[in-house]
Design a protein around this motif. Structure first.
Motif, PDB file in Angstrom:
ATOM      1  N   MET A   1       0.841  -1.183   0.000  1.00  0.00           N
ATOM      2  CA  MET A   1       0.000   0.000   0.000  1.00  0.00           C
ATOM      3  C   MET A   1       0.883   1.243   0.000  1.00  0.00           C
ATOM      4  N   ILE A   2       0.573   2.190  -0.864  1.00  0.00           N
ATOM      5  CA  ILE A   2       1.330   3.436  -0.950  1.00  0.00           C
ATOM      6  C   ILE A   2       0.728   4.436   0.014  1.00  0.00           C
ATOM      7  N   ARG A   3       1.601   4.997   0.863  1.00  0.00           N
ATOM      8  CA  ARG A   3       1.138   5.984   1.839  1.00  0.00           C
ATOM      9  C   ARG A   3       1.849   7.307   1.594  1.00  0.00           C
ATOM     10  N   PRO A   4       1.122   8.414   1.621  1.00  0.00           N
ATOM     11  CA  PRO A   4       1.771   9.719   1.468  1.00  0.00           C
ATOM     12  C   PRO A   4       2.469  10.141   2.763  1.00  0.00           C
ATOM     13  N   LEU A   5       3.506  10.944   2.615  1.00  0.00           N
ATOM     14  CA  LEU A   5       4.238  11.478   3.754  1.00  0.00           C
ATOM     15  C   LEU A   5       4.443  12.962   3.508  1.00  0.00           C
ATOM     16  N   ARG A   6       3.996  13.795   4.411  1.00  0.00           N
ATOM     17  CA  ARG A   6       4.150  15.234   4.242  1.00  0.00           C
ATOM     18  C   ARG A   6       5.589  15.643   4.465  1.00  0.00           C
ATOM     19  N   SER A   7       6.064  16.501   3.593  1.00  0.00           N
ATOM     20  CA  SER A   7       7.430  16.979   3.741  1.00  0.00           C
ATOM     21  C   SER A   7       7.457  18.385   4.331  1.00  0.00           C
TER      22      SER A   7
END
Length: 104
Positions: A1-7
């Motif tokens: 599963m692809i999870r977003p990560l805030r930069s």
């Protein structure tokens, strides 16, 4: 599963790692640092919570002699060829991340 990560980044600058290696430093106050590291220090960017980021990439495919390829994420249509020894103030003036010009 692809999870977003805030930069937290608003801007990004891509620096060709192969060009940097060929030039062997040549930037910063004593001209000993690679361009990516010198830009991070000059702009005060550290970590993913900074206002922007400088990322060293693999080869961008242009390979200028005695210079480093730079791509400003805000202006991907205009790549920059930065000759070795160019003052960092001149480089940051051309980048949107450093509060430089907003030319198109």
């Amino acid at each position: 599963m692809i999870r977003p990560l805030r930069s937290g980044w608003n801007d990004v600058v891509l620096v060709c790692g192969k060009c940097s290696k060929k030039v062997g430093g040549g930037f910063g106050p004593k001209r000993r640092h690679p361009l990516a590291k010198a830009l991070r220090r000059a702009l005060g960017l550290k970590g993913r919570r900074a206002a922007g980021g400088v990322v060293e990439t693999k080869c961008l495919g242009v390979c200028p002699k005695g210079a480093v390829m730079v791509v400003d994420g805000a202006r991907p249509d205009a790549w920059l060829i930065v000759p070795m020894g160019t003052p960092l103030a001149a480089v940051t003036a051309q980048l949107s991340i450093g509060g430089g010009s907003d030319q198109a």
